[in-house]
Design an enzyme around this catalytic site. Structure first.
Site, mmCIF file in Angstrom:
data_model
loop_
_atom_site.group_PDB
_atom_site.id
_atom_site.type_symbol
_atom_site.label_atom_id
_atom_site.label_comp_id
_atom_site.label_asym_id
_atom_site.label_seq_id
_atom_site.Cartn_x
_atom_site.Cartn_y
_atom_site.Cartn_z
ATOM 1 N N CYS A 1 38.074 -16.368 -52.167
ATOM 2 C CA CYS A 1 37.116 -15.468 -51.510
ATOM 3 C C CYS A 1 37.423 -14.019 -51.859
ATOM 4 C CB CYS A 1 37.102 -15.645 -50.001
ATOM 5 S SG CYS A 1 36.549 -17.263 -49.498
ATOM 6 N N LYS B 1 45.053 -18.587 -38.537
ATOM 7 C CA LYS B 1 46.051 -18.242 -39.560
ATOM 8 C C LYS B 1 47.399 -17.934 -38.927
ATOM 9 C CE LYS B 1 42.555 -16.270 -42.678
ATOM 10 N NZ LYS B 1 42.401 -17.312 -43.690
ATOM 11 N N ASP C 1 41.819 -4.927 -41.894
ATOM 12 C CA ASP C 1 41.685 -6.382 -41.856
ATOM 13 C C ASP C 1 43.101 -6.962 -41.874
ATOM 14 O OD1 ASP C 1 41.584 -9.048 -42.521
ATOM 15 O OD2 ASP C 1 40.202 -8.808 -44.203
ATOM 16 N N HIS D 1 39.079 -9.234 -49.320
ATOM 17 C CA HIS D 1 38.453 -10.552 -49.141
ATOM 18 C C HIS D 1 36.946 -10.308 -48.988
ATOM 19 C CE1 HIS D 1 37.343 -14.174 -46.757
ATOM 20 N NE2 HIS D 1 38.457 -14.725 -47.184
ATOM 21 N N GLN E 1 45.830 -11.452 -42.888
ATOM 22 C CA GLN E 1 47.042 -11.962 -43.552
ATOM 23 C C GLN E 1 48.294 -11.188 -43.139
ATOM 24 O OE1 GLN E 1 47.048 -14.704 -45.143
ATOM 25 N NE2 GLN E 1 44.877 -14.991 -45.580
HETATM 26 N N1 PLP Z 1 40.322 -11.323 -44.517
HETATM 27 C C1 PLP Z 1 41.348 -11.864 -45.158
HETATM 28 C C2 PLP Z 1 42.362 -10.977 -45.829
HETATM 29 C C3 PLP Z 1 41.473 -13.245 -45.219
HETATM 30 O O1 PLP Z 1 42.500 -13.799 -45.874
HETATM 31 C C4 PLP Z 1 40.512 -14.055 -44.568
HETATM 32 C C5 PLP Z 1 40.586 -15.523 -44.658
HETATM 33 O O2 PLP Z 1 41.145 -16.068 -45.589
HETATM 34 C C6 PLP Z 1 39.472 -13.438 -43.889
HETATM 35 C C7 PLP Z 1 39.406 -12.064 -43.877
HETATM 36 C C8 PLP Z 1 38.439 -14.222 -43.162
HETATM 37 O O3 PLP Z 1 39.019 -14.859 -42.086
HETATM 38 P P1 PLP Z 1 38.188 -15.933 -41.239
HETATM 39 O O4 PLP Z 1 37.658 -16.923 -42.242
HETATM 40 O O5 PLP Z 1 39.195 -16.514 -40.317
HETATM 41 O O6 PLP Z 1 37.099 -15.206 -40.543
#
Ligand code: PLP
Length: 412
Positions: free
Chosen positions: A370, A232, A206, A129, A209
């Site tokens: 993203c 999430k 990270d 992401h 998900q």
């Molecule tokens: N990393 C992953 C894999 C994501 O799916 C997301 C959000 O969709 C993020 C990071 C960023 O999360 P946040 O917008 O809650 O900071």
């Protein structure tokens, strides 16, 4: 709490916990297939927010008065719940952030700026992401380090041989997603960490998900850092988690200065508070943190293993049904996947898919998610993405299939 704990998984009872699932959108019952972007909140979480705002609101860590002490106890109690949820060793290894994005930025800043320099290499994966790309690029611009990328195959599976080759004496950090938000691939993060540790390289995972969909144990994984977002996993927006091993957090510099993160301040010198408070400058999102605690209770009452098994079965059903529609291509076909079904339809832009499905009350995400490098690698500008949670049903998958047929008829 009204959650069903019966076996088998009682999705009808679970759905009754989520008031929003009862609403109509464009004249049809809402079918919410966008939980990877943000999941819905059960009534218990909403109630906890209201309870705090109505009866308990006060700032934390600052007052001797009763309300402040109660708020502090509730807020710090959630730190303990998070620690238990992810199997961390100590409460002080849990830092509250605004979300995954802020957590990764914190590490890029607090660790990267102190311990990475010119020519040092940071390994990311092709599945990241933007939140796990851009903070490292900003660091590289300032410090002269270099990003290397683990490639993936056409299914969206990382090439572990290529990863082994990328690891070298210049590698100083690895940061990879546990589960891809765009394709759903579950990465072998345990193995990625093990190989990095053979060279003494720390790893950030990270987990944005992953944490909502499976049991995560940071000590079993031996992750150095692990990040995720409350919104999430049935919690509110504005709260996220950075887990870090105590010895790493201790040697990192704070990244924001202000109240709460200090022990003493004079115009000559400031001494910093102990971890995790060193990283929580200013008034934190108290209400959101406390409601996240209710979300964690809720998820644990159902059981992360039960959630994972149910969602796995639902994804398999959706993959089979959507994949069988002529003209539909599933993007991301890794053998290990979680909760995400990305697809394209011949001759139809994903935004049109999203718009037409919305007319029928079906919420999917359309776009690059993203994750523009993922789209580029898969040779598509964008996809439509149905993402599932434990409150979704086979009937909703059937409605998605019918909706896709409508899209095809309109563009036929
Ligand atoms: N990393 C992953 C894999 C994501 O799916 C997301 C959000 O969709 C993020 C990071 C960023 O999360 P946040 O917008 O809650 O900071």
């Amino acid at each position: 709490m009204t959650t069903a704990l019966q076996t088998p998984f009682d999705v009808a009872a679970i759905r009754r916990d989520f008031p929003i699932l009862g609403r109509q959108v464009n004249g049809s019952p809402l079918i919410f297939l966008d939980s990877a972007a943000s999941s819905q909140m059960p009534q218990v979480v909403i109630d906890r927010l209201v309870q705090y705002q109505t009866h308990e609101h006060a700032n934390v860590h600052r007052g001797v008065h009763t309300l402040s002490q109660e708020a502090t106890t509730a807020y710090e109690g959630v730190r303990r719940k998070v620690r238990e949820l992810i199997g961390a060793k100590e409460d002080r290894e849990i830092v509250f952030t605004r979300g995954t994005t802020e957590a990764i930025n914190l590490v890029a800043h607090g660790y990267g700026r102190s311990f990475l320099g010119a020519g040092d290499e940071i390994i990311l994966s092709a599945l990241e992401h933007h939140a796990n790309i851009v903070p490292w690029q900003m660091l590289c611009e300032d410090k002269g380090c270099v990003i290397r990328v683990i490639p993936m195959d056409d299914r969206g599976v990382l090439d572990m041989d290529a990863y082994r080759e990328l690891l070298n004496e210049r590698t100083k950090f690895v940061s990879v997603t546990h589960v891809s938000n765009a394709l759903g691939t579950v990465n072998p993060v345990g193995e990625i960490i093990r190989l990095a540790h053979e060279r003494g390289v720390p790893v950030l995972v990270d987990g944005a998900q992953a944490a909502p969909h499976m049991r995560v144990n940071v000590q079993e994984l031996d992750a150095d850092f692990y990040t995720f977002s409350g919104h999430k996993m049935c919690g509110p927006t504005g709260i996220g988690i950075l887990y870090g091993k105590a010895e790493l957090l201790e040697k990192m510099k704070p990244w924001q200065g202000g109240g709460d993160m200090i022990l003493s301040v004079s115009f000559e010198k400031t001494t910093y508070n102990a971890i995790p408070h060193k990283f929580e400058a200013g008034t934190p999102p108290i209400a959101a943190a406390i409601a996240l605690g209710a979300a964690i209770d809720y998820l644990q009452a159902i059981g992360l293993d039960a959630i994972a098994a149910y969602e796995h079965e639902l994804l398999a059903y959706a993959t089979e049904r959507v994949g069988a529609i002529p003209g539909v291509t599933i993007i991301g076909t890794a053998p290990e996947k979680a909760a995400v079904l990305s697809f394209v339809i011949d001759g139809v832009h994903p935004h049109d898919i999203g718009t037409i499905l919305d007319q029928e009350g079906i919420a999917v995400r359309a776009g690059h998610h993203c994750a523009q490098p993922v789209m580029k690698r898969m040779g598509v500008p964008a996809t439509a993405r149905a993402s599932f949670a434990f409150y979704n049903t086979r009937a909703e998958v059937d409605a998605l299939v019918a909706g896709i047929s409508t899209v095809k008829e309109i563009f036929g």
